[in-house]
Design an enzyme around this catalytic site. Structure first.
Site, PDB file in Angstrom:
ATOM      1  N   GLY A 123       2.381  -4.128  12.427  1.00  0.00           N
ATOM      2  CA  GLY A 123       1.199  -4.971  12.214  1.00  0.00           C
ATOM      3  C   GLY A 123       1.549  -6.102  11.243  1.00  0.00           C
ATOM      4  N   ARG A 124       0.514  -6.708  10.671  1.00  0.00           N
ATOM      5  CA  ARG A 124       0.730  -7.863   9.776  1.00  0.00           C
ATOM      6  C   ARG A 124       1.702  -7.548   8.651  1.00  0.00           C
ATOM      7  NH1 ARG A 124      -4.623  -7.861  10.211  1.00  0.00           N
ATOM      8  NH2 ARG A 124      -5.610  -9.618  11.258  1.00  0.00           N
ATOM      9  N   ILE A 125       1.460  -6.415   7.961  1.00  0.00           N
ATOM     10  CA  ILE A 125       2.271  -6.119   6.771  1.00  0.00           C
ATOM     11  C   ILE A 125       3.695  -5.738   7.190  1.00  0.00           C
ATOM     12  CG2 ILE A 125       2.517  -4.610   4.752  1.00  0.00           C
ATOM     13  CD1 ILE A 125      -0.588  -4.489   4.662  1.00  0.00           C
ATOM     14  N   GLU A 162      -4.356  11.228  -4.369  1.00  0.00           N
ATOM     15  CA  GLU A 162      -4.363  10.337  -5.537  1.00  0.00           C
ATOM     16  C   GLU A 162      -5.507  10.686  -6.469  1.00  0.00           C
ATOM     17  OE1 GLU A 162      -4.218   6.249  -4.255  1.00  0.00           O
ATOM     18  OE2 GLU A 162      -2.527   6.653  -2.933  1.00  0.00           O
ATOM     19  N   THR A 189       4.182   2.397   1.485  1.00  0.00           N
ATOM     20  CA  THR A 189       3.138   1.578   0.855  1.00  0.00           C
ATOM     21  C   THR A 189       1.884   1.595   1.746  1.00  0.00           C
ATOM     22  OG1 THR A 189       4.016  -0.412   1.918  1.00  0.00           O
ATOM     23  CG2 THR A 189       4.719  -0.006  -0.341  1.00  0.00           C
ATOM     24  N   ALA A 190       1.793   2.568   2.668  1.00  0.00           N
ATOM     25  CA  ALA A 190       0.677   2.575   3.637  1.00  0.00           C
ATOM     26  C   ALA A 190      -0.471   3.431   3.109  1.00  0.00           C
ATOM     27  CB  ALA A 190       1.188   3.063   4.984  1.00  0.00           C
ATOM     28  N   ARG A 191      -0.456   4.693   3.432  1.00  0.00           N
ATOM     29  CA  ARG A 191      -1.447   5.640   2.917  1.00  0.00           C
ATOM     30  C   ARG A 191      -0.730   6.958   2.653  1.00  0.00           C
ATOM     31  NH1 ARG A 191      -4.325   2.228   1.584  1.00  0.00           N
ATOM     32  NH2 ARG A 191      -6.480   1.806   2.167  1.00  0.00           N
ATOM     33  N   HIS A 195      -0.179   3.061  -6.660  1.00  0.00           N
ATOM     34  CA  HIS A 195      -0.985   2.342  -5.659  1.00  0.00           C
ATOM     35  C   HIS A 195      -1.235   0.878  -6.053  1.00  0.00           C
ATOM     36  CE1 HIS A 195      -4.074   3.044  -2.210  1.00  0.00           C
ATOM     37  NE2 HIS A 195      -3.573   1.821  -2.168  1.00  0.00           N
TER      38      HIS A 195
HETATM   39  C1  GLV Z   1      -5.301  -0.809  -0.302  1.00  0.00           C
HETATM   40  O1  GLV Z   1      -4.771   0.224  -0.336  1.00  0.00           O
HETATM   41  C2  GLV Z   1      -5.812  -1.435   0.878  1.00  0.00           C
HETATM   42  O2  GLV Z   1      -5.950  -0.792   1.929  1.00  0.00           O
HETATM   43  O3  GLV Z   1      -6.135  -2.629   0.815  1.00  0.00           O
END
Ligand code: GLV
Length: 320
Positions: A153-155, A262, A231-233, A280
């Protein structure tokens, strides 16, 4: 009477001003319990919330006057979408504005874990550094290696765009059909990505099909010399399995910005020198957080003024 808006986080003054032009803002930044959130959302026409707010069906039922839930986040796994849609509530997120910030942090984490920067910092602070040595604290060079991105995706694509600067090849794998069309590169099967990549970076949303995507089986498919970046979830990675894989030396290291529960972190991960832990911070730049809050406010403005939201996750039919 101006519509009332419940806001669960402090936002920049420009954003607060925007919200105040469309309604009466009630600020509730004291980490509301589910019961308190239900009470406060009652009678509100808009809810501006963040990823740590659990907007479940009880909150949505209590907020039966809501027209919009504007999440200041790109992920929206904290919101019960089916319940919101059922109530005719628009749900919006903040895609696009945080892409660069998350991509930058991802590279920071890749470099930190492969070049042992956090471990080295700790050593110096503990006054344990004895000085330069030819074989001291060697890491993995990125140049000539393969970056495997799960979630084009974008990221994921913004992370990939920075790879040529480090001389890395990129492969993508996907877990969902909608991201397939977003990829410029041909996708490889997930297993091929895991087996061939030197860095595996996760950029998928949290959905039933991505929960524990990284588990004992998938970790065992990675190279022993490879690193995992998340860095996702948090729940995309089974932390228990990750701890096991590190015990078994099935992978070389891991950098995590997100965690299963978390702010708790699996205790086994806390002890390890080849684990980089970040609280996070993916979107946590001044520029991006202003842009996220502003986009959420513009979504509220649009909906309360009778226009369609700018970035809907769920576009509600107009409430009667
Ligand atoms: C942060 O974790 C977001 O989803 O923007």
């Amino acid at each position: 009477m101006p519509p009332s808006i419940l806001l669960t986080s402090c936002v920049p003054s420009s954003v607060l001003t925007r919200l105040k032009t469309v309604g009466q803002v009630e600020l509730a930044t004291d980490h509301l319990t589910p019961a308190a959130l239900q009470e406060r959302v009652s009678g509100k026409r808009a809810l501006v919330c963040v990823t740590t707010d659990r907007i479940d069906s009880a909150v949505i039922n209590a907020g039966c006057d809501l027209e919009i839930i504007a999440n200041i986040a790109v992920g929206y796994d904290n919101i019960d979408l089916a319940a919101a849609t059922g109530q005719g509530i628009s749900v919006t997120n903040t895609p696009g504005v945080l892409t660069e910030a998350v991509a930058e942090l991802t590279w920071g984490m890749i470099l930190s874990v492969t070049r042992r920067m956090v471990e080295g910092d700790r050593l110096i602070r503990q006054k344990a550094w004895k000085g330069w040595a030819l074989d001291f604290m060697l890491g993995m060079e990125l140049s000539g290696k393969q970056l495997g991105i799960i979630g084009p995706g974008r990221i994921g694509r913004a992370v990939a765009a920075r790879a040529p600067a480090f001389g890395m090849e990129v492969v993508f794998a996907s877990r969902s059909r909608e991201t397939v069309v977003a990829s410029e590169k041909p996708l490889v099967p997930l297993d091929e990505l895991l087996v061939t990549s030197d860095i595996v970076s996760l950029h998928v949303p949290l959905k039933p099909e991505t929960r524990h995507l990284i588990n004992r089986q998938t970790l065992a498919r990675m190279k022993r010399s490879a690193y995992l970046i998340n860095t996702a979830r948090g729940p995309v990675v089974d932390e228990e399995a990750l701890n096991w894989a590190l015990d078994e030396r099935l992978i070389a290291g891991v950098a995590l910005d997100v965690f299963e529960r978390e702010p708790e972190v699996h205790p086994g991960l806390l002890q390890r020198s080849n684990v980089v832990l970040v609280p996070h911070l993916g979107s946590a730049t001044h520029e991006t957080r202003v842009a996220m809050a502003d986009l959420a406010a513009r979504n509220v403005e649009a909906v309360l003024q009778g226009r369609p939201p700018l970035t809907p996750v769920v576009q509600a039919d107009t409430k009667p």
